[in-house]
Design an enzyme around this catalytic site. Sequence first.
Site, mmCIF file in Angstrom:
data_model
loop_
_atom_site.group_PDB
_atom_site.id
_atom_site.type_symbol
_atom_site.label_atom_id
_atom_site.label_comp_id
_atom_site.label_asym_id
_atom_site.label_seq_id
_atom_site.Cartn_x
_atom_site.Cartn_y
_atom_site.Cartn_z
ATOM 1 N N GLY A 1 33.211 75.896 58.093
ATOM 2 C CA GLY A 1 32.344 74.770 58.443
ATOM 3 C C GLY A 1 32.868 73.994 59.632
ATOM 4 O O GLY A 1 32.099 73.623 60.544
ATOM 5 N N LYS B 1 20.574 83.087 56.524
ATOM 6 C CA LYS B 1 21.643 84.084 56.362
ATOM 7 C C LYS B 1 22.428 83.762 55.093
ATOM 8 O O LYS B 1 23.238 82.841 55.050
ATOM 9 C CB LYS B 1 22.601 84.071 57.566
ATOM 10 C CG LYS B 1 23.436 85.327 57.605
ATOM 11 C CD LYS B 1 24.885 85.126 57.999
ATOM 12 C CE LYS B 1 25.828 84.792 56.909
ATOM 13 N NZ LYS B 1 26.090 85.780 55.867
ATOM 14 N N GLN C 1 37.916 86.844 45.751
ATOM 15 C CA GLN C 1 38.114 85.638 44.940
ATOM 16 C C GLN C 1 39.239 85.853 43.930
ATOM 17 O O GLN C 1 40.103 85.002 43.747
ATOM 18 C CB GLN C 1 36.822 85.326 44.160
ATOM 19 C CG GLN C 1 35.886 84.394 44.844
ATOM 20 C CD GLN C 1 36.510 83.028 45.017
ATOM 21 O OE1 GLN C 1 36.918 82.710 46.130
ATOM 22 N NE2 GLN C 1 36.620 82.239 43.975
ATOM 23 N N CYS D 1 31.338 73.989 43.699
ATOM 24 C CA CYS D 1 31.976 73.071 44.653
ATOM 25 C C CYS D 1 32.305 71.751 43.965
ATOM 26 O O CYS D 1 33.238 71.060 44.355
ATOM 27 C CB CYS D 1 31.077 72.841 45.848
ATOM 28 S SG CYS D 1 29.442 72.320 45.378
ATOM 29 N N GLU E 1 28.229 71.217 54.326
ATOM 30 C CA GLU E 1 28.770 70.856 53.011
ATOM 31 C C GLU E 1 29.868 71.844 52.705
ATOM 32 O O GLU E 1 29.645 73.052 52.708
ATOM 33 C CB GLU E 1 27.661 70.894 51.948
ATOM 34 C CG GLU E 1 26.705 69.727 52.031
ATOM 35 C CD GLU E 1 27.391 68.372 51.959
ATOM 36 O OE1 GLU E 1 28.478 68.273 51.351
ATOM 37 O OE2 GLU E 1 26.866 67.406 52.541
ATOM 38 N N GLU F 1 42.037 73.962 47.967
ATOM 39 C CA GLU F 1 40.952 74.384 47.086
ATOM 40 C C GLU F 1 41.232 75.791 46.560
ATOM 41 O O GLU F 1 41.403 76.724 47.332
ATOM 42 C CB GLU F 1 39.617 74.381 47.855
ATOM 43 C CG GLU F 1 38.441 74.672 46.951
ATOM 44 C CD GLU F 1 37.121 74.779 47.709
ATOM 45 O OE1 GLU F 1 37.094 75.414 48.772
ATOM 46 O OE2 GLU F 1 36.115 74.240 47.215
ATOM 47 N N GLY G 1 29.633 75.998 52.704
ATOM 48 C CA GLY G 1 30.684 77.014 52.583
ATOM 49 C C GLY G 1 32.040 76.359 52.677
ATOM 50 O O GLY G 1 32.192 75.169 52.375
ATOM 51 N N SER G 2 33.004 77.119 53.117
ATOM 52 C CA SER G 2 34.382 76.616 53.151
ATOM 53 C C SER G 2 34.580 75.621 54.301
ATOM 54 O O SER G 2 33.866 75.665 55.308
ATOM 55 C CB SER G 2 35.341 77.791 53.330
ATOM 56 O OG SER G 2 35.065 78.435 54.558
HETATM 57 P P1 NAP Z 1 32.457 80.767 53.518
HETATM 58 O O1 NAP Z 1 33.373 81.923 53.565
HETATM 59 O O2 NAP Z 1 32.741 79.606 54.377
HETATM 60 O O3 NAP Z 1 30.991 81.351 53.838
HETATM 61 C C1 NAP Z 1 29.831 80.561 53.790
HETATM 62 C C2 NAP Z 1 28.744 81.211 54.624
HETATM 63 O O4 NAP Z 1 29.135 81.168 56.007
HETATM 64 C C3 NAP Z 1 28.511 82.687 54.309
HETATM 65 O O5 NAP Z 1 27.163 82.993 54.441
HETATM 66 C C4 NAP Z 1 29.330 83.375 55.375
HETATM 67 O O6 NAP Z 1 28.920 84.700 55.623
HETATM 68 C C5 NAP Z 1 29.056 82.483 56.552
HETATM 69 N N1 NAP Z 1 30.012 82.593 57.659
HETATM 70 C C6 NAP Z 1 31.262 83.103 57.629
HETATM 71 N N2 NAP Z 1 31.807 83.047 58.883
HETATM 72 C C7 NAP Z 1 30.879 82.500 59.697
HETATM 73 C C8 NAP Z 1 30.844 82.173 61.083
HETATM 74 N N3 NAP Z 1 31.889 82.411 61.890
HETATM 75 N N4 NAP Z 1 29.725 81.611 61.598
HETATM 76 C C9 NAP Z 1 28.663 81.355 60.792
HETATM 77 N N5 NAP Z 1 28.640 81.650 59.470
HETATM 78 C C10 NAP Z 1 29.740 82.202 58.925
HETATM 79 O O7 NAP Z 1 32.306 80.202 52.027
HETATM 80 P P2 NAP Z 1 32.100 81.011 50.691
HETATM 81 O O8 NAP Z 1 33.366 81.706 50.328
HETATM 82 O O9 NAP Z 1 30.855 81.815 50.777
HETATM 83 O O10 NAP Z 1 31.798 79.837 49.643
HETATM 84 C C11 NAP Z 1 32.777 79.130 48.962
HETATM 85 C C12 NAP Z 1 33.019 77.783 49.618
HETATM 86 O O11 NAP Z 1 31.797 77.066 49.647
HETATM 87 C C13 NAP Z 1 33.989 76.910 48.860
HETATM 88 O O12 NAP Z 1 34.863 76.303 49.781
HETATM 89 C C14 NAP Z 1 33.101 75.862 48.206
HETATM 90 O O13 NAP Z 1 33.726 74.633 47.946
HETATM 91 C C15 NAP Z 1 32.039 75.720 49.229
HETATM 92 N N6 NAP Z 1 30.827 75.133 48.653
HETATM 93 C C16 NAP Z 1 30.536 73.832 48.979
HETATM 94 C C17 NAP Z 1 29.419 73.222 48.442
HETATM 95 C C18 NAP Z 1 29.062 71.800 48.796
HETATM 96 O O14 NAP Z 1 27.925 71.401 48.582
HETATM 97 N N7 NAP Z 1 29.982 71.029 49.325
HETATM 98 C C19 NAP Z 1 28.581 73.933 47.585
HETATM 99 C C20 NAP Z 1 28.927 75.258 47.268
HETATM 100 C C21 NAP Z 1 30.049 75.854 47.822
HETATM 101 P P3 NAP Z 1 29.665 85.941 54.921
HETATM 102 O O15 NAP Z 1 29.415 85.816 53.454
HETATM 103 O O16 NAP Z 1 29.018 87.101 55.526
HETATM 104 O O17 NAP Z 1 31.123 85.807 55.272
#
Ligand code: NAP
Length: 496
Positions: free
Chosen positions: A237, A179, A334, A288, A254, A388, A232-233
């Site tokens: 997470g 997904k 964003q 990230c 992550e 962040e 993700g966030s």
């Molecule tokens: P996000 O809002 O947490 O979303 C990440 C993924 O999770 C998306 O596919 C999202 O789907 C899905 N999701 C949302 N709610 C969910 C739920 N209740 N259950 C299961 N999945 C769900 O993060 P983002 O805004 O896409 O990405 C930015 C974040 O990623 C930042 O915090 C960044 O630091 C982090 N990041 C971390 C790393 C690392 O390796 N540490 C690498 C890259 C990015 P939808 O898009 O449909 O909401």
Amino acid sequence: MTASQSTTHRIYIGGQWVDSVSGRTYQITNPAHMDSVLGTVQAAVVEDAEKAVEAAHDALASWAATPAPQRGSILYRAFELMRDQQEEFARLITLEEGKPLPDARGEVKRSLNITEYAAGEGRRMFGYTTPSELSDTVAYTVRRPLGVVAIITPWNFPLAIPAWKIAPALVCGNTLVFKPASSTPLSAVKLVKLFEEAGLPPGVLNLVTGPGASVGDCLVAHPKVKGVSFTGSTEIGSKLYGQAARTLKKVQCEMGGKNAVIILADADMDHAMGGVVQAAFGSTGQRCTATSRVIVEESAYETFVEELIERTSKLTVGDGMESADVGPTASEAQFQKIMEYIGIGTEEGAKLVYGGKALSGPEYEGGYYIQPTIFIDVDPRMRIAQEEIFGPVLTVFKAKDLDEAMEIANNVQFGLSSSIYTRDLPKAFRYVEEVEAGMVHINSPTLGGEVHLPFGGTKASGVGAREQGTEAVNFFSEVVTVYVDYAGHRAQAKFI
Ligand code: NAP
């Protein structure tokens, strides 16, 4: 309208490209030109996710029984196909995510590297043998797949993050439901088509494009899903981690970062400055591992800030397709969030010394553009120092020495990547010992990593096994310990 703009992409379940049962679709637009539609994708729902899990479950026994080197050869084929299409992938990433084309090309290179590396793991799925405490007994370990695994990814690396999860998960014999982030599913569709063309059997890799809150949530809760690999966030997470624990899934998350660089007065300033500017504003700060905090030793602070502003002012902002250094932010959400944080920083009393504005004018029309932004004299307790922001916003702190710099660096909930610039070897190694981060750089930016080394964070930045390198195989497989009593002397055993 071009062919790709008019294309409606389907989801992929059990080897078939199908419409979502919802009958609904949504459009993907270019963050550099909001009125430019790049394609239409399925708004999948829970029922689609359930079908995808069933398809993955049905395909599991056969894929798990396929010898790992054969699974690896399909990945080699995928690597070759990706290499042939690398420019197409890079352009698609820039169009849907907004990052400048050279950054997108770097992302494709990383995806190639991980696919090739994971292919090789098919011949290195090592267990180990060890002497048994019993005579006539052989003791050894083997690896088995986890089963059906959910792959949930963010928008900021729409190709590399899926690739660095999917490739090792496949070579370990798992079947997957992928997904991607709702705002960047086009690279995901292209990646899945590539694996299909490479010869992956039906049901081994399934794709559902739909909201995390319903589709993602269903995958995390589903009893037939045995593992979840999430990036993700921290907010999502940590919620997901708790939810997955209820059905005893193996999970890796992550998550967010607030990566700091320490600049000591003895550092090569030119080198340090290059690293900071690249890591803070490259990819619009939406990595990230981006640098979001710089902590400068007092005696070098004034000159560092002066030079930082000077270098930042030379960066060009614009459409990533047109050789800009900094692209648009990836989406309206964003854009709003980053602008809100710039407002918060100003209200909190940090000194805005560069940028801080949304860019307007004909060349920026229709895009989510924000100037690279620098706050100085930041207090470590401020929200812009702690939370962040995930955009082109750099916060600068003054520290009287390494001790204070280290205190500031560690005083956040996150612990993803970190860096120090210094020529003082003992101080550099003290830093390595004490800094709270999963990845530590000496005299290099907080960015990235190499695919054969572990990637991930500590504290609120990461939980579960690291990604990439041999750690990926550890996460995506179970270890089974085998005892063979080849002489039938079991009676001698004194096991507890
Ligand atoms: P996000 O809002 O947490 O979303 C990440 C993924 O999770 C998306 O596919 C999202 O789907 C899905 N999701 C949302 N709610 C969910 C739920 N209740 N259950 C299961 N999945 C769900 O993060 P983002 O805004 O896409 O990405 C930015 C974040 O990623 C930042 O915090 C960044 O630091 C982090 N990041 C971390 C790393 C690392 O390796 N540490 C690498 C890259 C990015 P939808 O898009 O449909 O909401």
